[in-house]
Design a protein around this motif. Structure first.
Motif, PDB file in Angstrom:
ATOM      1  N   GLY A 117       1.886   7.940  -5.875  1.00 13.21           N
ATOM      2  CA  GLY A 117       0.842   8.929  -6.144  1.00 13.21           C
ATOM      3  C   GLY A 117      -0.541   8.369  -6.365  1.00 13.21           C
ATOM      4  O   GLY A 117      -1.409   9.058  -6.915  1.00 13.21           O
ATOM      5  N   PHE A 118      -0.782   7.146  -5.916  1.00 13.90           N
ATOM      6  CA  PHE A 118      -2.076   6.514  -6.171  1.00 13.90           C
ATOM      7  C   PHE A 118      -2.601   5.819  -4.917  1.00 13.90           C
ATOM      8  O   PHE A 118      -1.855   5.539  -3.994  1.00 13.90           O
ATOM      9  CB  PHE A 118      -1.947   5.484  -7.302  1.00 13.90           C
ATOM     10  N   THR A 119      -3.889   5.553  -4.945  1.00 15.09           N
ATOM     11  CA  THR A 119      -4.518   4.686  -3.954  1.00 15.09           C
ATOM     12  C   THR A 119      -5.261   3.600  -4.722  1.00 15.09           C
ATOM     13  O   THR A 119      -5.532   3.755  -5.917  1.00 15.09           O
ATOM     14  CB  THR A 119      -5.502   5.446  -3.044  1.00 15.09           C
ATOM     15  N   THR A 120      -5.577   2.520  -4.027  1.00 13.90           N
ATOM     16  CA  THR A 120      -6.239   1.387  -4.685  1.00 13.90           C
ATOM     17  C   THR A 120      -7.411   0.888  -3.843  1.00 13.90           C
ATOM     18  O   THR A 120      -7.312  -0.153  -3.184  1.00 13.90           O
ATOM     19  CB  THR A 120      -5.241   0.235  -4.925  1.00 13.90           C
ATOM     20  N   PRO A 121      -8.527   1.607  -3.861  1.00 13.26           N
ATOM     21  CA  PRO A 121      -9.673   1.140  -3.079  1.00 13.26           C
ATOM     22  C   PRO A 121     -10.268  -0.141  -3.666  1.00 13.26           C
ATOM     23  O   PRO A 121     -10.211  -0.377  -4.878  1.00 13.26           O
ATOM     24  CB  PRO A 121     -10.673   2.297  -3.195  1.00 13.26           C
ATOM     25  N   ILE A 122     -10.817  -0.933  -2.782  1.00 14.85           N
ATOM     26  CA  ILE A 122     -11.503  -2.152  -3.213  1.00 14.85           C
ATOM     27  C   ILE A 122     -12.880  -1.776  -3.727  1.00 14.85           C
ATOM     28  O   ILE A 122     -13.632  -1.063  -3.067  1.00 14.85           O
ATOM     29  CB  ILE A 122     -11.595  -3.161  -2.053  1.00 14.85           C
ATOM     30  N   VAL A 123     -13.215  -2.279  -4.920  1.00  7.46           N
ATOM     31  CA  VAL A 123     -14.528  -2.016  -5.504  1.00  7.46           C
ATOM     32  C   VAL A 123     -15.394  -3.275  -5.546  1.00  7.46           C
ATOM     33  O   VAL A 123     -16.593  -3.190  -5.804  1.00  7.46           O
ATOM     34  CB  VAL A 123     -14.411  -1.396  -6.914  1.00  7.46           C
ATOM     35  N   LYS A 124     -14.757  -4.420  -5.297  1.00 13.04           N
ATOM     36  CA  LYS A 124     -15.525  -5.671  -5.290  1.00 13.04           C
ATOM     37  C   LYS A 124     -14.789  -6.683  -4.430  1.00 13.04           C
ATOM     38  O   LYS A 124     -13.566  -6.783  -4.480  1.00 13.04           O
ATOM     39  CB  LYS A 124     -15.665  -6.209  -6.716  1.00 13.04           C
ATOM     40  N   TYR A 165       0.832  -1.209   0.000  1.00 18.03           N
ATOM     41  CA  TYR A 165       0.000   0.000   0.000  1.00 18.03           C
ATOM     42  C   TYR A 165       0.867   1.259   0.000  1.00 18.03           C
ATOM     43  O   TYR A 165       0.572   2.226  -0.692  1.00 18.03           O
ATOM     44  CB  TYR A 165      -0.917   0.028   1.226  1.00 18.03           C
ATOM     45  N   LEU A 166       1.951   1.240   0.791  1.00 16.05           N
ATOM     46  CA  LEU A 166       2.825   2.411   0.840  1.00 16.05           C
ATOM     47  C   LEU A 166       3.581   2.614  -0.465  1.00 16.05           C
ATOM     48  O   LEU A 166       3.798   3.759  -0.881  1.00 16.05           O
ATOM     49  CB  LEU A 166       3.796   2.302   2.019  1.00 16.05           C
ATOM     50  N   ASP A 167       3.967   1.537  -1.140  1.00 17.66           N
ATOM     51  CA  ASP A 167       4.610   1.665  -2.451  1.00 17.66           C
ATOM     52  C   ASP A 167       3.659   2.340  -3.444  1.00 17.66           C
ATOM     53  O   ASP A 167       4.054   3.237  -4.195  1.00 17.66           O
ATOM     54  CB  ASP A 167       5.027   0.298  -3.007  1.00 17.66           C
ATOM     55  N   VAL A 168       2.412   1.912  -3.440  1.00 19.05           N
ATOM     56  CA  VAL A 168       1.405   2.493  -4.333  1.00 19.05           C
ATOM     57  C   VAL A 168       1.183   3.961  -3.975  1.00 19.05           C
ATOM     58  O   VAL A 168       1.173   4.838  -4.856  1.00 19.05           O
ATOM     59  CB  VAL A 168       0.083   1.695  -4.263  1.00 19.05           C
ATOM     60  N   TYR A 169       1.042   4.248  -2.695  1.00 18.52           N
ATOM     61  CA  TYR A 169       0.809   5.623  -2.234  1.00 18.52           C
ATOM     62  C   TYR A 169       1.989   6.532  -2.583  1.00 18.52           C
ATOM     63  O   TYR A 169       1.798   7.663  -3.035  1.00 18.52           O
ATOM     64  CB  TYR A 169       0.547   5.628  -0.730  1.00 18.52           C
ATOM     65  N   ASP A 170       3.210   6.035  -2.374  1.00 12.71           N
ATOM     66  CA  ASP A 170       4.404   6.818  -2.704  1.00 12.71           C
ATOM     67  C   ASP A 170       4.503   7.111  -4.199  1.00 12.71           C
ATOM     68  O   ASP A 170       5.167   8.068  -4.604  1.00 12.71           O
ATOM     69  CB  ASP A 170       5.671   6.111  -2.222  1.00 12.71           C
TER      70      ASP A 170
END
Length: 149
Positions: free
Chosen positions: A64-71, A57-62
């Motif tokens: 510049g993105f987030t990855t919310p669960i949609v399903k 999650y921190l790699d993704v955030y660093d």
């Protein structure tokens, strides 16, 4: 109009296995794991996967993105109980779409399947806008780990 659901293959070489011990607070009065905690176990698996493969999650955030669960889906096969040691296997699905799909199998102490499931996460940029194509950092990660799509 009928939509055809595309099937994508799991990247079996990118599977992470992690053990968990069922805690008292995760069970009902009969000592059986409450169904909602299986989704938490999936998250434990995703976090272990991210740490091991460099896409936490921190790699993704660093990046510049987030990855919310949609399903999320969860199919219960056998009950886990207080004190059980279970194993979560988490595998990423190789898809060309701008999303991350993870599949999970939770095994009980007898190595029997207790639960299976899947989560789908999409990419949002810093403004909260949905990405319609894979972000560059994710494309690079996919190349680095050998995903072909």
């Amino acid at each position: 109009m009928k939509r055809r659901k595309e099937e994508f293959e799991e990247a079996e070489e990118l599977t992470v296995s992690q053990q968990i011990r069922v805690r008292f607070n995760e069970t009902d009065p009969l000592g059986i794991v409450w169904h909602g905690y299986y989704i938490t176990y999936f998250e434990d698996g995703r976090e272990a996967f991210g740490r091991q493969h460099g896409i936490s999650y921190l790699d993704v955030y660093d990046s510049g993105f987030t990855t919310p669960i949609v399903k999320s889906t969860c199919e219960h096969k056998l009950s886990l109980r207080y004190g059980d040691v279970a194993r979560i296997e988490t595998t990423i699905v190789d898809t060309p779409a701008a999303k991350m799909i993870f599949r999970y199998i939770i095994y009980d102490a007898k190595n029997e399947v207790a639960c299976t499931g899947e989560t789908v996460q999409v990419f949002l940029d810093k403004m909260g806008d949905l990405m319609l194509t894979n972000p560059p950092f994710y494309e690079e990660w996919k190349r680095r780990v050998g995903l072909k799509k």
